[in-house]
Design a protein around this motif. Structure first.
Motif, PDB file in Angstrom:
ATOM      1  N   PRO A  54      -2.298  37.996 -25.329  1.00 43.07           N
ATOM      2  CA  PRO A  54      -2.144  36.624 -24.817  1.00 43.07           C
ATOM      3  C   PRO A  54      -0.707  36.196 -24.560  1.00 43.07           C
ATOM      4  O   PRO A  54      -0.484  35.214 -23.846  1.00 43.07           O
ATOM      5  CB  PRO A  54      -2.771  35.769 -25.920  1.00 43.07           C
ATOM      6  N   ASP A  55       0.264  36.877 -25.141  1.00 44.30           N
ATOM      7  CA  ASP A  55       1.652  36.458 -24.965  1.00 44.30           C
ATOM      8  C   ASP A  55       2.128  36.759 -23.545  1.00 44.30           C
ATOM      9  O   ASP A  55       1.988  37.884 -23.052  1.00 44.30           O
ATOM     10  CB  ASP A  55       2.551  37.178 -25.965  1.00 44.30           C
ATOM     11  N   PHE A  56       2.689  35.759 -22.886  1.00 50.40           N
ATOM     12  CA  PHE A  56       3.082  35.900 -21.485  1.00 50.40           C
ATOM     13  C   PHE A  56       4.144  36.975 -21.289  1.00 50.40           C
ATOM     14  O   PHE A  56       4.006  37.857 -20.429  1.00 50.40           O
ATOM     15  CB  PHE A  56       3.597  34.551 -20.956  1.00 50.40           C
ATOM     16  N   GLU A  57       5.220  36.918 -22.053  1.00 48.47           N
ATOM     17  CA  GLU A  57       6.309  37.883 -21.887  1.00 48.47           C
ATOM     18  C   GLU A  57       5.832  39.314 -22.142  1.00 48.47           C
ATOM     19  O   GLU A  57       6.204  40.248 -21.420  1.00 48.47           O
ATOM     20  CB  GLU A  57       7.466  37.540 -22.838  1.00 48.47           C
ATOM     21  N   HIS A  58       5.001  39.482 -23.147  1.00 45.50           N
ATOM     22  CA  HIS A  58       4.493  40.813 -23.471  1.00 45.50           C
ATOM     23  C   HIS A  58       3.621  41.347 -22.336  1.00 45.50           C
ATOM     24  O   HIS A  58       3.705  42.534 -21.975  1.00 45.50           O
ATOM     25  CB  HIS A  58       3.688  40.759 -24.770  1.00 45.50           C
ATOM     26  N   THR A  59       2.793  40.472 -21.763  1.00 43.69           N
ATOM     27  CA  THR A  59       1.948  40.872 -20.633  1.00 43.69           C
ATOM     28  C   THR A  59       2.787  41.256 -19.428  1.00 43.69           C
ATOM     29  O   THR A  59       2.486  42.237 -18.730  1.00 43.69           O
ATOM     30  CB  THR A  59       0.974  39.734 -20.271  1.00 43.69           C
ATOM     31  N   GLN A  60       3.838  40.500 -19.174  1.00 43.98           N
ATOM     32  CA  GLN A  60       4.721  40.815 -18.053  1.00 43.98           C
ATOM     33  C   GLN A  60       5.373  42.191 -18.231  1.00 43.98           C
ATOM     34  O   GLN A  60       5.456  42.983 -17.282  1.00 43.98           O
ATOM     35  CB  GLN A  60       5.804  39.740 -17.932  1.00 43.98           C
ATOM     36  N   LYS A  61       5.814  42.496 -19.447  1.00 39.84           N
ATOM     37  CA  LYS A  61       6.426  43.803 -19.708  1.00 39.84           C
ATOM     38  C   LYS A  61       5.413  44.932 -19.521  1.00 39.84           C
ATOM     39  O   LYS A  61       5.730  45.991 -18.968  1.00 39.84           O
ATOM     40  CB  LYS A  61       6.991  43.842 -21.128  1.00 39.84           C
ATOM     41  N   ALA A  62       4.187  44.706 -19.989  1.00 41.28           N
ATOM     42  CA  ALA A  62       3.154  45.728 -19.857  1.00 41.28           C
ATOM     43  C   ALA A  62       2.829  45.984 -18.391  1.00 41.28           C
ATOM     44  O   ALA A  62       2.635  47.139 -17.968  1.00 41.28           O
ATOM     45  CB  ALA A  62       1.904  45.314 -20.623  1.00 41.28           C
ATOM     46  N   LEU A  63       2.761  44.929 -17.597  1.00 36.41           N
ATOM     47  CA  LEU A  63       2.495  45.091 -16.169  1.00 36.41           C
ATOM     48  C   LEU A  63       3.664  45.764 -15.462  1.00 36.41           C
ATOM     49  O   LEU A  63       3.460  46.587 -14.565  1.00 36.41           O
ATOM     50  CB  LEU A  63       2.215  43.726 -15.528  1.00 36.41           C
ATOM     51  N   ARG A  64       4.871  45.411 -15.856  1.00 38.12           N
ATOM     52  CA  ARG A  64       6.047  46.014 -15.231  1.00 38.12           C
ATOM     53  C   ARG A  64       6.052  47.526 -15.436  1.00 38.12           C
ATOM     54  O   ARG A  64       6.470  48.289 -14.554  1.00 38.12           O
ATOM     55  CB  ARG A  64       7.312  45.383 -15.820  1.00 38.12           C
ATOM     56  N   ALA A  65       5.548  47.963 -16.572  1.00 39.93           N
ATOM     57  CA  ALA A  65       5.518  49.398 -16.866  1.00 39.93           C
ATOM     58  C   ALA A  65       4.523  50.146 -15.969  1.00 39.93           C
ATOM     59  O   ALA A  65       4.620  51.375 -15.835  1.00 39.93           O
ATOM     60  CB  ALA A  65       5.160  49.623 -18.330  1.00 39.93           C
ATOM     61  N   THR A  66       3.570  49.418 -15.355  1.00 38.73           N
ATOM     62  CA  THR A  66       2.583  50.072 -14.489  1.00 38.73           C
ATOM     63  C   THR A  66       3.036  50.130 -13.034  1.00 38.73           C
ATOM     64  O   THR A  66       2.354  50.736 -12.205  1.00 38.73           O
ATOM     65  CB  THR A  66       1.233  49.337 -14.552  1.00 38.73           C
ATOM     66  N   LEU A  67       4.177  49.479 -12.712  1.00 40.97           N
ATOM     67  CA  LEU A  67       4.672  49.448 -11.339  1.00 40.97           C
ATOM     68  C   LEU A  67       5.571  50.651 -11.082  1.00 40.97           C
ATOM     69  O   LEU A  67       6.289  51.124 -11.976  1.00 40.97           O
ATOM     70  CB  LEU A  67       5.432  48.149 -11.083  1.00 40.97           C
ATOM     71  N   SER A  68       5.561  51.110  -9.849  1.00 41.62           N
ATOM     72  CA  SER A  68       6.271  52.350  -9.525  1.00 41.62           C
ATOM     73  C   SER A  68       7.561  52.133  -8.759  1.00 41.62           C
ATOM     74  O   SER A  68       8.384  53.044  -8.663  1.00 41.62           O
ATOM     75  CB  SER A  68       5.347  53.269  -8.707  1.00 41.62           C
ATOM     76  N   MET A  84      -3.096  39.658  -7.820  1.00 41.32           N
ATOM     77  CA  MET A  84      -4.445  40.158  -8.097  1.00 41.32           C
ATOM     78  C   MET A  84      -4.473  41.681  -8.089  1.00 41.32           C
ATOM     79  O   MET A  84      -5.005  42.320  -9.004  1.00 41.32           O
ATOM     80  CB  MET A  84      -5.426  39.609  -7.048  1.00 41.32           C
ATOM     81  N   GLN A  85      -3.877  42.260  -7.047  1.00 49.55           N
ATOM     82  CA  GLN A  85      -3.852  43.720  -6.941  1.00 49.55           C
ATOM     83  C   GLN A  85      -3.050  44.338  -8.086  1.00 49.55           C
ATOM     84  O   GLN A  85      -3.463  45.351  -8.666  1.00 49.55           O
ATOM     85  CB  GLN A  85      -3.241  44.119  -5.598  1.00 49.55           C
ATOM     86  N   THR A  86      -1.925  43.741  -8.411  1.00 47.12           N
ATOM     87  CA  THR A  86      -1.067  44.279  -9.474  1.00 47.12           C
ATOM     88  C   THR A  86      -1.771  44.252 -10.824  1.00 47.12           C
ATOM     89  O   THR A  86      -1.711  45.221 -11.597  1.00 47.12           O
ATOM     90  CB  THR A  86       0.240  43.475  -9.542  1.00 47.12           C
ATOM     91  N   ILE A  87      -2.440  43.137 -11.120  1.00 46.35           N
ATOM     92  CA  ILE A  87      -3.132  43.009 -12.413  1.00 46.35           C
ATOM     93  C   ILE A  87      -4.293  43.991 -12.512  1.00 46.35           C
ATOM     94  O   ILE A  87      -4.455  44.677 -13.538  1.00 46.35           O
ATOM     95  CB  ILE A  87      -3.614  41.559 -12.610  1.00 46.35           C
ATOM     96  N   LEU A  88      -5.108  44.078 -11.471  1.00 49.82           N
ATOM     97  CA  LEU A  88      -6.240  44.999 -11.506  1.00 49.82           C
ATOM     98  C   LEU A  88      -5.769  46.445 -11.628  1.00 49.82           C
ATOM     99  O   LEU A  88      -6.338  47.235 -12.395  1.00 49.82           O
ATOM    100  CB  LEU A  88      -7.097  44.823 -10.254  1.00 49.82           C
ATOM    101  N   HIS A  89      -4.721  46.793 -10.875  1.00 53.57           N
ATOM    102  CA  HIS A  89      -4.180  48.155 -10.963  1.00 53.57           C
ATOM    103  C   HIS A  89      -3.664  48.435 -12.374  1.00 53.57           C
ATOM    104  O   HIS A  89      -3.893  49.520 -12.946  1.00 53.57           O
ATOM    105  CB  HIS A  89      -3.050  48.339  -9.941  1.00 53.57           C
ATOM    106  N   GLY A  90      -2.975  47.461 -12.959  1.00 51.47           N
ATOM    107  CA  GLY A  90      -2.437  47.649 -14.293  1.00 51.47           C
ATOM    108  C   GLY A  90      -3.524  47.831 -15.342  1.00 51.47           C
ATOM    109  O   GLY A  90      -3.432  48.695 -16.222  1.00 51.47           O
ATOM    110  N   LEU A  91      -4.585  47.023 -15.246  1.00 53.64           N
ATOM    111  CA  LEU A  91      -5.664  47.106 -16.225  1.00 53.64           C
ATOM    112  C   LEU A  91      -6.409  48.433 -16.137  1.00 53.64           C
ATOM    113  O   LEU A  91      -6.670  49.093 -17.162  1.00 53.64           O
ATOM    114  CB  LEU A  91      -6.640  45.941 -16.030  1.00 53.64           C
ATOM    115  N   PHE A  92      -6.770  48.835 -14.919  1.00 53.23           N
ATOM    116  CA  PHE A  92      -7.577  50.043 -14.767  1.00 53.23           C
ATOM    117  C   PHE A  92      -6.756  51.314 -14.946  1.00 53.23           C
ATOM    118  O   PHE A  92      -7.273  52.322 -15.432  1.00 53.23           O
ATOM    119  CB  PHE A  92      -8.270  50.041 -13.402  1.00 53.23           C
ATOM    120  N   SER A  93      -5.483  51.265 -14.582  1.00 51.70           N
ATOM    121  CA  SER A  93      -4.661  52.463 -14.751  1.00 51.70           C
ATOM    122  C   SER A  93      -4.369  52.742 -16.222  1.00 51.70           C
ATOM    123  O   SER A  93      -4.199  53.902 -16.631  1.00 51.70           O
ATOM    124  CB  SER A  93      -3.344  52.318 -13.971  1.00 51.70           C
ATOM    125  N   THR A  94      -4.302  51.682 -17.022  1.00 51.44           N
ATOM    126  CA  THR A  94      -4.038  51.859 -18.458  1.00 51.44           C
ATOM    127  C   THR A  94      -5.311  51.794 -19.302  1.00 51.44           C
ATOM    128  O   THR A  94      -5.252  51.990 -20.518  1.00 51.44           O
ATOM    129  CB  THR A  94      -3.073  50.767 -18.954  1.00 51.44           C
TER     130      THR A  94
END
Length: 490
Positions: A352-366, A334-344
């Motif tokens: 909607p693609d799962f793999e693409h969403t995972q890559k996008a979220l991974r790019a927001t992690l430090s 929950m925290q990771t998704i919200l941080h990813g959405l608001f930071s970007t």
């Protein structure tokens, strides 16, 4: 009156009801599909899994086509515009994020595949007797699942695994629903009925509970069900308990309050709320005395091994549980998704693609640790489904979907409150209650992906909208007759 839409040609009327009976048969078959298919050889079960869905697509074309051929327009629903807006917002998300088309369509299909049932049922002519038969049939199959789930609780796990667990299957990179069921990876002590997973059983039984409770409260002013209804409700409640789904059990316990709220029985709701408050205080006191003895756990492995259901359910009150959730499980996602959405500022999500969403979220992690955790725990990404939904479709898509549920709830509540017929009040209260249950349970379970939940959700939604059309037509006809009478008297 035997039909809401009388016809002088009984043969023609009977033929036009064939689509209704096809939907009825699928509704009775779906809960037992996995159990039936597990006994078939070779690739046959793989093909048959898609047959009901394909039949419904064909039936949708037939029903809508026949209405247009006869000169009747398709019936409007409260969510037509919202559905169009959702898919438009999804298309924007796909374009903005460069989300792969095939993966996006696959994800959309698993969430929306039974929207076809909704529009089929909305555009059918359904008599009150047919509605009663359908609701009775749903009661029967839901009670059977409650009985099976309850009996499984007392049977050896080895027998349940050998006799009830469905067979896994793979098509390319696609795996059948809940392969954990066939690999013995389900929570120890959890029952699943004839479904592939205890999560499916719990979601299905929540629908059954709302139906039985609504039938009890909609036909009288009392709060206590009859002896037979009490037995049915108790069986379904125990089935939910045996499924070892804490959130489902919590929702089940407050479901009487939800039904009374939908039916607008304020005095009963207030009295029941006071009773719940008193019992809740006593329960918290008991938990405060007992929770210290509840064994802590770290990670999913220990939780899987726990067969003491009382301990398992009470673990939710321990500090270790919430720490683990925040650091490793749903809370972390929950925290990771919200941080990813608001930071970007991805208001339309990451696609909607799962793999693409995972890559996008991974790019927001430090940190490398968080990146590894996201990849390692990817299979449970959808468990906090409202947040996964936001990752796929963004704040915009989620808001549209939420408003769609609100419009459906308003229709159900209206039907339950203005109708005098028991079956209509029961139907409205059932689906209105189910909306509340759905919103709550989707925080911790991917229930819109579960076929045995989403089919009945959209089936009941279609029935509600259909009967709202009928009720509004009755009201309009009554007004015209009253106006004609007043003019005649005048």
């Amino acid at each position: 009156m035997t039909s809401l839409y009388p016809s002088t040609d009984k043969t023609f009327e009977r033929v036009t009801n064939i689509p209704f009976w096809i939907v009825f048969v699928i509704a009775l078959y779906t809960p037992f599909e996995e159990f039936f298919l597990r006994w078939l050889p070779g690739i046959i079960p793989v093909a048959l899994r898609f047959v009901p869905e394909l039949v419904l697509y064909g039936l949708l074309v037939y029903v809508c086509g026949m209405r247009l051929i006869r000169g009747n327009s398709l019936r409007k629903t409260p969510i037509d515009l919202l559905v169009a807006l959702f898919f438009a917002a999804t298309a924007v998300s796909i374009v903005l994020n460069g989300s792969p088309i095939v993966g996006s369509i696959i994800n959309l299909r698993t969430i929306w595949r039974y929207l076809s049932v909704f529009y089929i049922v909305v555009n059918l002519d359904i008599s009150f007797s047919e509605l009663r038969r359908l609701l009775k049939g749903l009661r029967i199959v839901m009670l059977i699942q409650g009985i099976i789930g309850s009996v499984q609780y007392f049977l050896p796990a080895s027998f349940n695994q050998a006799f009830f667990a469905p067979r896994g299957f793979e098509i390319g990179d696609y795996e059948g629903e809940s392969p954990a069921a066939t690999q013995g990876g389900l929570k120890v002590g959890a029952t699943a009925g004839t479904f592939s997973d205890s999560a499916v059983l719990s979601a299905f039984l929540l629908i059954g509970l709302s139906l039985f409770l609504s039938g009890t409260f909609a036909v009288g002013n009392g709060l206590l069900p009859s002896f037979s209804e009490m037995g049915s409700i108790g069986t379904i409640m125990f089935g939910i308990f045996a499924s070892k789904k804490r959130a489902a059990l919590a929702i089940a316990l407050i479901s009487p309050l939800l039904v009374l709220l939908v039916l607008n029985r304020r005095r009963s709701l207030i009295n029941t709320t006071w009773l719940y408050s008193a019992l809740g205080i006593l329960g918290l006191l008991g938990i405060a005395l007992f929770v210290g003895s509840v064994e802590s756990f770290s990670g999913a492995d220990d939780r899987q091994k726990s067969i003491d259901l009382s301990t398992y359910f009470l673990q939710v009150f321990s500090a270790d549980y919430w720490q683990q959730s925040n650091e490793q499980a749903r809370g972390w996602f929950m925290q990771t998704i919200l941080h990813g959405l608001f930071s970007t500022r991805s208001w339309f999500g990451f696609g909607p693609d799962f793999e693409h969403t995972q890559k996008a979220l991974r790019a927001t992690l430090s940190t490398a640790t968080d990146m590894a955790k996201l990849e390692r725990d990817a299979p449970v990404f959808d468990d906090s489904f409202w947040f996964a939904f936001m990752a796929y479709f963004g704040i915009v898509g989620t808001a549209i979907y939420g408003f769609m549920l609100k419009r459906l709830y308003d229709s159900a509540r209206w039907l339950a409150r203005v109708s005098s017929r028991p079956e209509l009040r029961t139907l409205g209260a059932t689906f209105g209650t189910l909306i509340f249950m759905t919103v709550l349970y989707t925080f911790v379970e991917r229930i819109f992906r579960l076929r045995a939940f989403s089919f009945y959700f959209w089936l009941l939604a279609g029935l509600v909208v259909n009967m709202c059309h009928v009720k509004m037509a009755e009201i309009e006809q009554s007004r015209r007759l009253q106006t004609h009478t007043d003019e005649h008297i005048g």
